[in-house]
Design a protein around this motif. Structure first.
Motif, PDB file in Angstrom:
ATOM      1  N   LYS A  29       0.831  -1.204   0.000  1.00 40.04           N
ATOM      2  CA  LYS A  29       0.000   0.000   0.000  1.00 40.04           C
ATOM      3  C   LYS A  29       0.870   1.261   0.000  1.00 40.04           C
ATOM      4  O   LYS A  29       0.656   2.185  -0.792  1.00 40.04           O
ATOM      5  CB  LYS A  29      -0.906  -0.005   1.236  1.00 40.04           C
ATOM      6  CG  LYS A  29      -1.628   1.294   1.485  1.00 40.04           C
ATOM      7  CD  LYS A  29      -2.467   1.207   2.767  1.00 40.04           C
ATOM      8  CE  LYS A  29      -3.149   2.518   3.095  1.00 40.04           C
ATOM      9  NZ  LYS A  29      -2.271   3.501   3.735  1.00 40.04           N
ATOM     10  N   GLU A  30       1.878   1.284   0.869  1.00 38.88           N
ATOM     11  CA  GLU A  30       2.728   2.472   0.938  1.00 38.88           C
ATOM     12  C   GLU A  30       3.476   2.702  -0.371  1.00 38.88           C
ATOM     13  O   GLU A  30       3.598   3.843  -0.835  1.00 38.88           O
ATOM     14  CB  GLU A  30       3.736   2.340   2.093  1.00 38.88           C
ATOM     15  CG  GLU A  30       3.102   2.357   3.478  1.00 38.88           C
ATOM     16  CD  GLU A  30       2.525   3.730   3.851  1.00 38.88           C
ATOM     17  OE1 GLU A  30       2.926   4.741   3.246  1.00 38.88           O
ATOM     18  OE2 GLU A  30       1.667   3.767   4.754  1.00 38.88           O
ATOM     19  N   LEU A  31       3.978   1.625  -0.966  1.00 33.48           N
ATOM     20  CA  LEU A  31       4.746   1.788  -2.207  1.00 33.48           C
ATOM     21  C   LEU A  31       3.834   2.266  -3.339  1.00 33.48           C
ATOM     22  O   LEU A  31       4.221   3.121  -4.147  1.00 33.48           O
ATOM     23  CB  LEU A  31       5.441   0.473  -2.572  1.00 33.48           C
ATOM     24  CG  LEU A  31       6.509   0.016  -1.566  1.00 33.48           C
ATOM     25  CD1 LEU A  31       7.065  -1.348  -1.946  1.00 33.48           C
ATOM     26  CD2 LEU A  31       7.639   1.055  -1.470  1.00 33.48           C
ATOM     27  N   GLU A  33       1.168   4.040  -2.985  1.00 29.19           N
ATOM     28  CA  GLU A  33       0.844   5.446  -2.730  1.00 29.19           C
ATOM     29  C   GLU A  33       1.994   6.357  -3.136  1.00 29.19           C
ATOM     30  O   GLU A  33       1.771   7.456  -3.668  1.00 29.19           O
ATOM     31  CB  GLU A  33       0.467   5.639  -1.257  1.00 29.19           C
ATOM     32  CG  GLU A  33      -0.880   4.990  -0.952  1.00 29.19           C
ATOM     33  CD  GLU A  33      -1.393   5.255   0.458  1.00 29.19           C
ATOM     34  OE1 GLU A  33      -2.545   4.885   0.724  1.00 29.19           O
ATOM     35  OE2 GLU A  33      -0.640   5.822   1.271  1.00 29.19           O
ATOM     36  N   ASN A  34       3.212   5.920  -2.913  1.00 29.53           N
ATOM     37  CA  ASN A  34       4.348   6.722  -3.373  1.00 29.53           C
ATOM     38  C   ASN A  34       4.328   6.864  -4.897  1.00 29.53           C
ATOM     39  O   ASN A  34       4.597   7.930  -5.438  1.00 29.53           O
ATOM     40  CB  ASN A  34       5.669   6.087  -2.925  1.00 29.53           C
ATOM     41  CG  ASN A  34       5.979   6.406  -1.472  1.00 29.53           C
ATOM     42  OD1 ASN A  34       5.343   7.268  -0.861  1.00 29.53           O
ATOM     43  ND2 ASN A  34       6.953   5.699  -0.914  1.00 29.53           N
ATOM     44  N   SER A  35       3.992   5.779  -5.571  1.00 27.83           N
ATOM     45  CA  SER A  35       3.941   5.836  -7.038  1.00 27.83           C
ATOM     46  C   SER A  35       2.836   6.781  -7.495  1.00 27.83           C
ATOM     47  O   SER A  35       3.009   7.553  -8.437  1.00 27.83           O
ATOM     48  CB  SER A  35       3.694   4.436  -7.609  1.00 27.83           C
ATOM     49  OG  SER A  35       4.780   3.578  -7.293  1.00 27.83           O
ATOM     50  N   SER A  79       9.083  14.914   0.578  1.00 26.77           N
ATOM     51  CA  SER A  79       9.039  16.049  -0.344  1.00 26.77           C
ATOM     52  C   SER A  79       7.638  16.646  -0.374  1.00 26.77           C
ATOM     53  O   SER A  79       7.356  17.512  -1.169  1.00 26.77           O
ATOM     54  CB  SER A  79       9.426  15.559  -1.747  1.00 26.77           C
ATOM     55  OG  SER A  79       8.583  14.498  -2.141  1.00 26.77           O
ATOM     56  N   LYS A  80       6.740  16.147   0.512  1.00 25.75           N
ATOM     57  CA  LYS A  80       5.332  16.472   0.322  1.00 25.75           C
ATOM     58  C   LYS A  80       4.775  17.550   1.237  1.00 25.75           C
ATOM     59  O   LYS A  80       3.825  18.232   0.892  1.00 25.75           O
ATOM     60  CB  LYS A  80       4.509  15.192   0.420  1.00 25.75           C
ATOM     61  CG  LYS A  80       4.909  14.239  -0.721  1.00 25.75           C
ATOM     62  CD  LYS A  80       4.434  12.830  -0.562  1.00 25.75           C
ATOM     63  CE  LYS A  80       5.209  11.932  -1.526  1.00 25.75           C
ATOM     64  NZ  LYS A  80       4.901  10.516  -1.325  1.00 25.75           N
ATOM     65  N   ILE A  81       5.306  17.658   2.434  1.00 25.78           N
ATOM     66  CA  ILE A  81       4.880  18.802   3.247  1.00 25.78           C
ATOM     67  C   ILE A  81       6.114  19.450   3.849  1.00 25.78           C
ATOM     68  O   ILE A  81       7.164  18.828   4.016  1.00 25.78           O
ATOM     69  CB  ILE A  81       3.899  18.439   4.395  1.00 25.78           C
ATOM     70  CG1 ILE A  81       4.515  17.420   5.362  1.00 25.78           C
ATOM     71  CG2 ILE A  81       2.587  17.929   3.854  1.00 25.78           C
ATOM     72  CD1 ILE A  81       3.689  17.235   6.621  1.00 25.78           C
ATOM     73  N   PHE A  93      -0.860  11.263  -0.836  1.00 25.06           N
ATOM     74  CA  PHE A  93      -1.072  10.101   0.024  1.00 25.06           C
ATOM     75  C   PHE A  93      -0.071  10.088   1.171  1.00 25.06           C
ATOM     76  O   PHE A  93      -0.394   9.847   2.307  1.00 25.06           O
ATOM     77  CB  PHE A  93      -0.962   8.816  -0.787  1.00 25.06           C
ATOM     78  CG  PHE A  93      -2.122   8.604  -1.705  1.00 25.06           C
ATOM     79  CD1 PHE A  93      -3.375   8.338  -1.185  1.00 25.06           C
ATOM     80  CD2 PHE A  93      -1.974   8.684  -3.080  1.00 25.06           C
ATOM     81  CE1 PHE A  93      -4.465   8.140  -2.010  1.00 25.06           C
ATOM     82  CE2 PHE A  93      -3.059   8.488  -3.914  1.00 25.06           C
ATOM     83  CZ  PHE A  93      -4.306   8.213  -3.391  1.00 25.06           C
ATOM     84  N   GLY A  94       1.196  10.335   0.799  1.00 25.37           N
ATOM     85  CA  GLY A  94       2.239  10.318   1.823  1.00 25.37           C
ATOM     86  C   GLY A  94       2.395  11.705   2.413  1.00 25.37           C
ATOM     87  O   GLY A  94       1.973  12.694   1.837  1.00 25.37           O
ATOM     88  N   PHE A  95       2.954  11.784   3.600  1.00 28.77           N
ATOM     89  CA  PHE A  95       3.306  13.080   4.159  1.00 28.77           C
ATOM     90  C   PHE A  95       4.163  12.934   5.397  1.00 28.77           C
ATOM     91  O   PHE A  95       4.694  13.888   5.918  1.00 28.77           O
ATOM     92  CB  PHE A  95       2.059  13.914   4.490  1.00 28.77           C
ATOM     93  CG  PHE A  95       1.097  13.240   5.425  1.00 28.77           C
ATOM     94  CD1 PHE A  95       1.274  13.285   6.790  1.00 28.77           C
ATOM     95  CD2 PHE A  95      -0.009  12.561   4.908  1.00 28.77           C
ATOM     96  CE1 PHE A  95       0.375  12.668   7.645  1.00 28.77           C
ATOM     97  CE2 PHE A  95      -0.908  11.941   5.765  1.00 28.77           C
ATOM     98  CZ  PHE A  95      -0.723  11.992   7.135  1.00 28.77           C
ATOM     99  N   GLU A  98       7.733   8.318   6.355  1.00 29.95           N
ATOM    100  CA  GLU A  98       8.064   7.163   7.179  1.00 29.95           C
ATOM    101  C   GLU A  98       8.089   5.842   6.429  1.00 29.95           C
ATOM    102  O   GLU A  98       8.651   4.874   6.922  1.00 29.95           O
ATOM    103  CB  GLU A  98       7.058   7.049   8.324  1.00 29.95           C
ATOM    104  CG  GLU A  98       7.386   7.956   9.474  1.00 29.95           C
ATOM    105  CD  GLU A  98       6.515   7.617  10.666  1.00 29.95           C
ATOM    106  OE1 GLU A  98       7.100   7.230  11.687  1.00 29.95           O
ATOM    107  OE2 GLU A  98       5.281   7.732  10.566  1.00 29.95           O
ATOM    108  N   ALA A  99       7.455   5.802   5.258  1.00 29.48           N
ATOM    109  CA  ALA A  99       7.270   4.500   4.622  1.00 29.48           C
ATOM    110  C   ALA A  99       8.603   3.886   4.189  1.00 29.48           C
ATOM    111  O   ALA A  99       8.931   2.773   4.597  1.00 29.48           O
ATOM    112  CB  ALA A  99       6.329   4.628   3.434  1.00 29.48           C
ATOM    113  N   LEU A 100       9.357   4.612   3.390  1.00 27.31           N
ATOM    114  CA  LEU A 100      10.601   4.021   2.894  1.00 27.31           C
ATOM    115  C   LEU A 100      11.552   3.651   4.031  1.00 27.31           C
ATOM    116  O   LEU A 100      12.046   2.524   4.070  1.00 27.31           O
ATOM    117  CB  LEU A 100      11.266   4.940   1.873  1.00 27.31           C
ATOM    118  CG  LEU A 100      10.622   4.935   0.470  1.00 27.31           C
ATOM    119  CD1 LEU A 100      11.426   5.825  -0.473  1.00 27.31           C
ATOM    120  CD2 LEU A 100      10.551   3.517  -0.093  1.00 27.31           C
TER     121      LEU A 100
HETATM  122 MG    MG Z   1       4.949   7.444   1.125  1.00 26.65          MG
END
Ligand code: MG
Ligand code: ADP
Length: 580
Positions: A29-31, A33-35, A79-81, A93-95, A98-100
């Protein structure tokens, strides 16, 4: 106890990682969302060994500049917030950044990425959080993240996983949810080298149909409505595509898959009485609302959401769902197994995509092969509120079958009507309408009747005399153990004062269905006064019942959710007789 000390960085990272990545499906799911955040148009997910062997997500998104790669694996690097205030208006989706790092703390991660305007790709290998190698590598624009041996260094986490088959199913669900919410992105899913799903870029309706009802767009009813600070779009599976559990329920807020008991209940309320007890609607619901009026930051995996204006949101969603359902022809069309056509029962809700196409479900227009379509070329979204159901077929009664069912002919169809269920529906709506006008009229008995009750029953009745009166029961205590019945609800020809009173007392005591006592009492009254199975009906009575049913707001089901009528198409009849 040992003295307090700060945890080793790698131990701390592994603990923190567990919050975000608790199983292969959450890594997937996290990957994905990054895409999606990277603007990918096409995403491929490859999984081996239920995700513990390999997870590989490949996209054609914007890529990561080589010099930023080490940062991508730092916790809280994103890079998102930039600022805390940005949290209030999240659209990516990400912010959390933490996912990677979380995935890299508990697996070996290889990242291959190439930004759009750069000639060469860069590859980095990260094991247990340590960036091992940065090398140049030939690859197309976009990013591939490979996760090998997930949880290799957290044996406890592995122990909590379910069976490989279950984990793999969860991965498939995660991909499907993402595919449902992002129809403009192509998705491909492979398990152990075999293609398990492919969803080409398409329109929202056909993507949802593929995933929710195995590609039968005519099994979906579209919803479009306004909610506080936004809008709701949904696709609802027709009642006969309901499921014995909630597996077919998909909620999205600003395209993010979420859990929300509030939204789920709102949709289920919209289906009220259209499904039997123990059946659950299948649907995909997309809420687009001002990010400032929703808090997605209450759960580490961003699953649970909270809303500002819960009460109005609930009402708006329930009403939009109800209106759309009742504005579409819901007659259940019976078909033998294996018959061609979208209503064939038992069609598996499998993962494989079909290329469902021309479905345009974003309006309330009736669709599918329903007779009602010919009769009601103009779909009327206001049907639900004005009370008469314009989509109901016009029926020519043919007679009674087994003193239980009414046979009728409609355009190109045979209809079977359950006389009890149909009459229950009619009477129930009559009671609701009368309640709105101030009360159900009572039918005064020529001779008041005395009914002996036990003290508990007496107390119940005395405590609810006004409520009972509003439904047409005029009662008077007559000594300590006796109730005098002066009038009963004037609803139908069936008047059995004592039985009606006892049934009403049962409802007061909590027996039967319905959210509150008034509802239970209304249902019990309708049920008891309705025509029963086994009652012989005159042609006039049949005609009156069909006319009343046609005028009902929801003529399709009784309040138990059982169908009041079913249809058999001409094609189906022809099949029975092996014609053509
Ligand atoms: Mg992410
Ligand atoms: P977040 O998504 O919360 O920002 P992640 O740890 O998931 O945090 O990713 C860290 C950063 O790495 C992202 O902010 C993004 O800049 C970059 N990144 C991760 N995956 C991709 C990808 N597939 N394509 C482009 N950039 C990516």
């Amino acid at each position: 106890m040992s003295p307090i000390r700060v945890l080793d960085r790698s131990v701390a990272d592994r603990i923190a990682a567990g919050e975000v990545v608790d199983r292969p499906a959450s890594a997937v799911k996290e990957l994905i969302e990054n895409s999606l955040d990277a603007g990918a148009q096409s995403i491929t997910v490859e999984v081996e060994g239920a995700g513990l062997g390999l997870i590989r997500v490949t996209d054609d998104g914007c890529g990561i500049p080589a010099e930023e790669i080490p940062l991508a694996f730092e916790r809280f690097a994103t890079s998102k917030i930039e600022r805390l205030e940005d949290l209030d208006v999240i659209t990516s989706f990400g912010f959390r950044g933490e996912a990677l790092p979380s995935i890299a703390a508990v697996a070996r991660v290889t990242l291959t990425t190439r930004p759009r305007d750069v000639e060469t790709a860069t590859r980095a290998v990260v094991t247990a959080g340590v960036v091992e190698r940065l090398g140049v590598h030939g690859a197309p624009v976009g990013t591939t993240v490979e996760v090998v041996r997930l949880f290799f260094n957290t044996p406890a986490r592995r122990k909590f996983l379910k069976s490989p088959a279950r984990e793999q199913a969860l991965v498939a669900e995660a991909v499907q949810r993402a595919a449902m919410a992002n129809p403009a992105v192509a998705f491909r899913l492979r398990f152990d080298g075999r293609e398990s799903g492919w969803w080409p870029r398409g329109d929202p309706a056909s993507r949802v149909a593929d995933l929710l009802v195995a590609g039968a767009p005519s099994d979906l009813i579209g919803v479009a409505g306004a909610v506080p600070a936004g809008s709701v779009t949904a696709w609802l599976a027709r009642p006969e595509r309901s499921r014995p559990n909630r597996t077919g329920q998909h909620l999205f807020v600003n395209r993010r898959p979420v859990q929300s008991a509030l939204l789920r209940r709102a949709v289920e309320q919209g289906y009220a009485q259209l499904l039997p007890v123990g059946r659950f609607p299948a649907f995909a619901l997309f809420l687009e609302i001002d990010p400032a009026s929703v808090d997605v930051n209450v759960h580490p995996r961003k699953l649970e959401v909270r809303f500002r204006d819960e009460h109005r949101l609930f009402g708006a969603v329930a009403a939009a769902v109800r209106e759309a359902l009742l504005a579409s022809p819901l007659v259940r069309v019976m078909m033998s197994p294996g018959a061609p056509g979208p209503q064939a029962p038992g069609a598996p809700d499998h993962l494989l995509a079909t290329t469902a196409s021309q479905a345009l479900l974003s309006t309330h227009e009736p669709r599918g092969t329903y007779a009602a379509r010919e009769e009601a070329p103009v779909a009327n979204a206001a049907v639900a509120t004005v009370g008469a159901n314009l989509l109901f077929p016009s029926l020519r009664p043919l007679g009674q079958l087994l003193n239980t069912y009414i046979l009728a002919e409609g355009p190109d169809r045979l209809y079977l009507i359950d006389q009890h269920a149909a009459h229950e529906r009619v009477l129930y709506e009559r009671i609701i309408a009368a309640r709105r006008r101030g009360g159900v009229p009572g039918q005064t008995l020529a001779l008041p009747l005395t009914v002996d009750l036990d003290p508990a029953q007496m107390a119940l009745v005395i405590g609810h005399l006004d409520l009972l009166a509003s439904l047409g029961y005029v009662l008077e205590p007559f000594g300590a153990r006796t109730m005098l019945v002066r009038a009963v609800p004037a609803l139908s020809a069936r008047i059995e004062p004592e039985a009606m009173l006892l049934r009403a007392i049962g409802a007061l005591a909590g027996e039967g269905e319905g959210p509150d006592v008034l509802e239970r009492l209304s249902i019990a009254t309708a049920c008891h006064t309705a025509i029963r199975a086994g009652d012989r009906l005159s042609p006039e009575a049949i005609g009156a019942l069909l006319a009343d049913l046609a005028a009902a707001e929801n003529p399709y089901t009784c309040f138990h959710g059982r169908p009041t009528l079913v249809a058999v198409s001409r094609d189906e009849l022809d099949r029975w007789f092996l014609r053509g």
